[in-house]
Design a protein around this motif. Structure first.
Motif, PDB file in Angstrom:
ATOM      1  N   MET A  15       3.244   0.755   5.558  1.00 20.44           N
ATOM      2  CA  MET A  15       2.871   2.086   5.040  1.00 20.44           C
ATOM      3  C   MET A  15       1.804   1.958   3.957  1.00 20.44           C
ATOM      4  SD  MET A  15       6.329   4.300   4.786  1.00 20.44           S
ATOM      5  CE  MET A  15       7.049   5.043   6.236  1.00 20.44           C
ATOM      6  N   VAL A  16       1.992   0.973   3.097  1.00 21.42           N
ATOM      7  CA  VAL A  16       1.020   0.794   2.015  1.00 21.42           C
ATOM      8  C   VAL A  16      -0.336   0.385   2.603  1.00 21.42           C
ATOM      9  CG1 VAL A  16       0.456  -0.614  -0.005  1.00 21.42           C
ATOM     10  CG2 VAL A  16       2.775   0.267   0.292  1.00 21.42           C
TER      11      VAL A  16
ATOM     12  N   PRO B 159       0.124   7.011   5.328  1.00 22.40           N
ATOM     13  CA  PRO B 159       1.048   5.886   5.499  1.00 22.40           C
ATOM     14  C   PRO B 159       1.603   5.752   6.904  1.00 22.40           C
ATOM     15  CG  PRO B 159       2.093   7.666   4.302  1.00 22.40           C
ATOM     16  CD  PRO B 159       0.652   8.025   4.417  1.00 22.40           C
TER      17      PRO B 159
ATOM     18  N   TRP C 160      -1.876   3.392   3.903  1.00 16.44           N
ATOM     19  CA  TRP C 160      -2.251   4.277   2.791  1.00 16.44           C
ATOM     20  C   TRP C 160      -3.583   3.810   2.191  1.00 16.44           C
ATOM     21  CZ3 TRP C 160      -0.034   3.376  -2.661  1.00 16.44           C
ATOM     22  CH2 TRP C 160      -0.600   4.281  -3.563  1.00 16.44           C
ATOM     23  N   ILE C 161      -3.676   2.503   1.975  1.00 18.06           N
ATOM     24  CA  ILE C 161      -4.901   1.967   1.382  1.00 18.06           C
ATOM     25  C   ILE C 161      -6.082   2.121   2.339  1.00 18.06           C
ATOM     26  CG2 ILE C 161      -6.017  -0.196   0.650  1.00 18.06           C
ATOM     27  CD1 ILE C 161      -3.195  -1.066  -0.349  1.00 18.06           C
TER      28      ILE C 161
ATOM     29  N   ILE D 149       9.245  -2.210   6.210  1.00 11.64           N
ATOM     30  CA  ILE D 149       8.451  -1.036   6.597  1.00 11.64           C
ATOM     31  C   ILE D 149       7.353  -0.729   5.584  1.00 11.64           C
ATOM     32  CG2 ILE D 149       8.610   1.481   6.896  1.00 11.64           C
ATOM     33  CD1 ILE D 149      11.470   0.972   8.002  1.00 11.64           C
ATOM     34  N   LEU D 150       7.702  -0.811   4.311  1.00 12.49           N
ATOM     35  CA  LEU D 150       6.760  -0.355   3.286  1.00 12.49           C
ATOM     36  C   LEU D 150       5.406  -1.073   3.287  1.00 12.49           C
ATOM     37  CD1 LEU D 150       8.972   0.498   0.201  1.00 12.49           C
ATOM     38  CD2 LEU D 150       7.692   2.021   1.689  1.00 12.49           C
TER      39      LEU D 150
END
Lengths: 735, 168
Positions: free
Chosen positions: A310-311, A320, A314-315, A306-307
């Motif tokens: 999200m990252v 996210p 976010w970027i 998942i991360l």
């Protein structure tokens, strides 16, 4: 037939790579399954792994045909070489002949429907819109590109990355055929589950309940992802059941991967993560065994899937979970008002009442984009399965995965729940064998196009035909696709608009066939601003006709701010221009000034650009405390402020505050004098000039767009010339 | 995960800006004196016709029925005059006698004129600015009190319209 070769190669090469990865992982973990279920689960788990690899390749811009071919061949080759593809598990006992023939006959008939539709040129709305539209952009860039003008690019794209792998070899239809393989895997996985619990008939019945369902078959035959999600979610359920039997801790690895992959496929499946963690933790806690480590394994693996998404968000777009939760993560890319409207629309569609949902999703299907088949009217009967342990497990999973359904009441959002309901229903009537076989036969009959055309609503989204000739390439792809107006317009745009020139449109699909930057009105904050500019000349309520004048005794001020004090749930606060006066003269705006606003500071310049067609808006309901602020950078003598606003701001209440040399805010006046400023000259040219200043030289207009006829009737007044047309759609060039 | 979420909650985009480049009011297009005139010789005239104007029989004029109406866009609301050029057919006049024509702007009567003779006519009169809007189409039309009825097919004719619209 030549058309078919790259499509099948692309889809099957991707599937084989994913399957090999899954088998390699299972061998490495030495997991024990029955033979068929191992192969099927390996395909789903391997898909999660391949999607993860694709993420890395996209992030490093290595998603090119050569590396993908090498990667696939290397994985498949190594799996063959290492013997990983040979299943060591026991076989299930053969199916009873009756059920075997029922399954083979129905599976073959509905595969004919689904497969040739999948093989035909892809022209589903979302498939050729954003699912493959983003894939095309990634393919051109050989990886991720930062897209801030399309909310769909911010959704998790676990399956789209698999489509990208297939697309590189077989283009659009390879993606839809790949999606169809997930339905085949799902049907056999359901069948296997029936055999695993010792009820072959339940497996056969539920597999056919799922496979033949009109919306399931339709969805699987286009480049959507709901059926792939259903396969992932059911595979997760399956693995949890197997783990519950053998408690092999290594089984938690594919469980964690699939829980995270479910989120990667679709945000709404995030519930897979608490489901998996909760299942494992609950089972262990009841047996008074250590919970923390197994729960952590599942959590960490899910987070690893998942991360990255999200990252990435976010970027790229400072949120996210974009395009959701914009109130929590305010950003300049998605307006809060858009999210609110979008979510409300998806939760309601155009239904008058939610009581319409049961009939809509089962037999009518015109308002909710498809139907499951009348069999699913019997869903309440599935509760009878609660008397079995397996039934309770199935219904628990169904209850968990249906809980996000009301965020989007489209029928396809029920697809992930269908396998659980189908199995529970089959289990509920399992003891009455004639009833089960009657239901299977009745379902198969009622799900055949000629039959459902008799009962579904005329506008229901469904498979209407089996386009064998188009699928086999006997009808040229362009000819077949040109029947779709979205595709035809997309081709016109491609032929007319130079590469690298963006096109603004209020609505248009077919991005997967359009290698241009198409900016759709609602799909991002900046696009909504463009739309606002274009609509201002023709929507009186948007025009800066309301004048609020704040006069006060001359003061030396360093800063001033206009504060809004009313709570207006139905209105946004907007300021077209904020002008500062010293005596009768407007103070010239100075480059040393610093401007800000709360909320939406990113658009504050629109209130200081001297343009009557641009405005700063809150893009969320007006609320007390919202403000716009000017910092002069030094003390200035000020005696008045004029705020130009519009009628759609509603009953706003404003006060003016100032900060002097003492650094303290003080109210200057809360009684502005209101007046009206009639718009005496057309704003049309100012609007198109504004678009041109933002690099937009092409605008696509359709008759149903707001002001659509105005553009067509008075192009010269807008400063437009017709650059192209297709049907009722007009492409205008800004002179 | 929660750590990442917290990090993302931190604003990193600029939140204050200098005043942007100032836009200069666009004076508007200068599409010529006929921009607010619907000329029956214009091939796009049909896009403006709302009702009671028959199909083109001649390149330069059209027959009307009782309430010929067109829609058009005004580029500015001030100092505009309603303008119409039309003809009253001699042969028809023998049947109808003098006709009275009302001139309408967005449904409001601007003027009524009685024409005691046939032939080519011109009408022109200033329109109050507050009758007009620049953001939506304006409907302008004529209402002819007596019509010529063709004896052969019963079709009703008002006037021979050449052009109708606004002049500055």
């Amino acid at each position: 037939m030549i058309r078919v070769v790259p499509i099948l190669f692309g889809a099957l090469f991707t599937a084989a790579t994913a399957w090999s990865l899954g088998m390699l992982l299972f061998r490495r973990l030495a997991l024990v399954f029955h033979a068929w279920e191992e192969r099927l689960l390996a395909y789903i788990v391997g898909s999660a792994c391949l999607s993860g690899i694709m993420f890395v390749l996209c992030a490093t811009r290595l998603a090119r045909r050569g590396p993908l071919l090498f990667l696939g061949l290397a994985i498949i080759g190594y799996a063959v070489y290492s013997g990983a593809l040979r299943s060591s598990g026991k076989r299930f006992p053969p199916l009873p002949k009756l059920w075997l023939w029922v399954f083979v006959a129905a599976f073959a008939a509905f595969s004919y429907l689904g497969f040739f539709n999948a093989l035909a040129p892809e022209h589903s709305t979302d498939g050729m819109g954003y699912h493959l539209g983003e894939v095309l952009k990634y393919r051109q860039a050989h990886g991720f590109v930062r897209i801030t003008t399309d909310i769909y690019a911010s959704l998790s794209q676990g399956i789209e990355l698999l489509y990208l792998f297939a697309f590189d070899f077989g283009r659009h239809s390879a993606a839809s055929v790949l999606h169809f393989t997930f339905l085949v895997a799902l049907a056999f996985l359901i069948l296997s589950y029936g055999q695993r619990i010792g009820r072959d008939a339940v497996g056969v019945g539920a597999a056919l309940f799922t496979f033949a369902s009109p919306i399931v078959l339709l969805d699987a035959s286009i480049a959507y992802l709901d059926v792939a999600l259903a396969a992932v979610v059911f595979a997760l359920f399956y693995l949890l059941q197997v783990w519950d039997e053998n408690r092999d801790p290594k089984m938690l690895i594919p469980i964690g991967l699939l829980a995270g992959f479910a989120y990667e496929v679709k945000y709404t499946a995030f519930v897979a993560v608490p489901y998996a963690i909760g299942f494992v933790a609950w089972k262990l806690w009841r047996q008074q065994k250590p919970v923390l480590r197994p729960a952590l394994v599942v959590s960490i693996l899910a987070a690893a899937c998942i991360l990255p998404w999200m990252v990435k968000d976010w970027i790229e777009v400072a949120n996210p979970v974009s395009p959701l939760a914009n109130s929590v993560f305010p950003n300049p890319y998605v307006h809060i008002s858009f999210e609110k409207t979008w979510r409300a629309d998806l939760a309601r569609y155009d239904l008058a009442s939610r009581w319409q949902i049961p009939l809509q999703v089962t037999v009518q299907g015109d308002h909710v984009e498809g139907f499951l088949g009348p069999l699913f009217l019997l869903t309440p009967l599935a509760l009878l399965a609660l008397r079995f342990r397996e039934g309770r497990q199935l219904l628990l999973a169904a209850a968990i995965f249906v809980c996000t359904y009301f965020s989007n009441i489209g029928t396809r959002f029920l697809i992930p729940v269908v396998p659980f309901v189908a199995l529970a229903l089959a289990l509920a009537v399992y003891n009455i064998r004639w009833l089960l076989i009657t239901l299977v036969v009745a379902h198969a009959i009622t799900c055949w196009p000629r039959i459902y055309n008799l009962y579904c609503a005329p506008g229901a989204y469904r498979i209407d035909e089996v386009p064998v000739r188009a699928a086999l390439g006997r009808i040229p792809e362009d000819v077949y696709l040109s029947q779709d107006p979205q595709y035809a317009v997309a081709r016109m745009l491609e032929a007319t608009v130079p590469v690298n020139e963006p096109i603004f449109a209020v609505s248009q699909g077919g991005q997967a066939y359009l290698p241009r930057n198409l900016l759709i009105g609602y799909q991002s904050a900046s696009n909504e601003v463009l739309q606002d500019i274009l609509w201002t000349p023709v929507v009186r309520a948007y025009q800066p006709t309301r004048i609020f004048r704040f006069d006060f005794a001359p003061r030396e001020l360093r800063k001033l701010r206009v504060v809004q004090m009313a709570s207006l749930p139905e209105n946004q606060w907007s300021i077209a221009e904020l002008r500062v006066f010293s005596g009768p003269m407007e103070i010239t705006r100075d480059a040393a000034w610093r401007l800000t606003a709360r909320p939406n500071p990113w658009d504050v310049q629109l209130a200081f650009d001297n343009s009557p067609v641009t405005r700063w808006r809150t893009w969320q309901p007006a609320a007390p405390g919202m403000y716009m602020e000017v910092d002069f950078g030094q003390l200035r003598s000020v005696s008045g402020v004029v705020v130009e606003s519009s009628d759609d701001s509603g009953d706003i209440k404003m006060k003016l505050e100032g900060m002097g040399a003492d650094g303290k805010w003080a109210t200057l006046t809360d009684r502005p004098v209101q007046s009206r400023q009639p718009i005496r000259a057309s704003l049309r040219l100012a609007a198109t000039a504004e678009l041109k200043a933002r690099g937009i030289h092409y605008v696509l207009i359709k008759p149903d767009n707001p002001g659509g006829n105005d553009y067509r009737r008075y192009p010269a007044v807008w400063g437009l010339t017709v650059a192209g047309s297709m049907g009722d759609a007009r492409l205008f060039h800004i002179k | 995960m929660s750590g990442v979420l917290c990090l993302t909650a931190c604003d990193r985009l600029p939140e204050s800006y200098a005043p942007p480049e100032q836009r200069h009011p666009v004076a508007g297009v200068n599409p010529g004196p006929d921009a607010m005139m619907v000329d029956m010789s214009d091939p796009d005239a049909s896009l403006h016709i709302v009702k009671d104007i028959y199909g083109q029989a001649d390149p330069s004029w059209r027959w009307t029925a009782q309430n010929p109406t067109v829609q058009l866009l005004v580029l500015a609301t001030e100092n505009l005059k309603f303008s119409a050029d039309f003809g009253i057919w001699d042969d028809g006049f023998k049947t109808t006698g003098p006709v009275e024509i009302a001139y309408l702007v967005n449904g409001r009567v601007l003027d009524k004129v009685r024409y005691p003779t046939p032939g080519v006519k011109h009408f022109e009169k200033p329109v109050p600015a507050d009758w007009l809007s620049v953001d939506a189409d304006t409907m302008i039309g004529m209402s002819v009190d007596k019509l010529y009825v063709a004896p052969r097919d019963g079709v009703k004719f008002g006037v021979i319209l050449l052009r109708m619209g606004f002049k500055q």
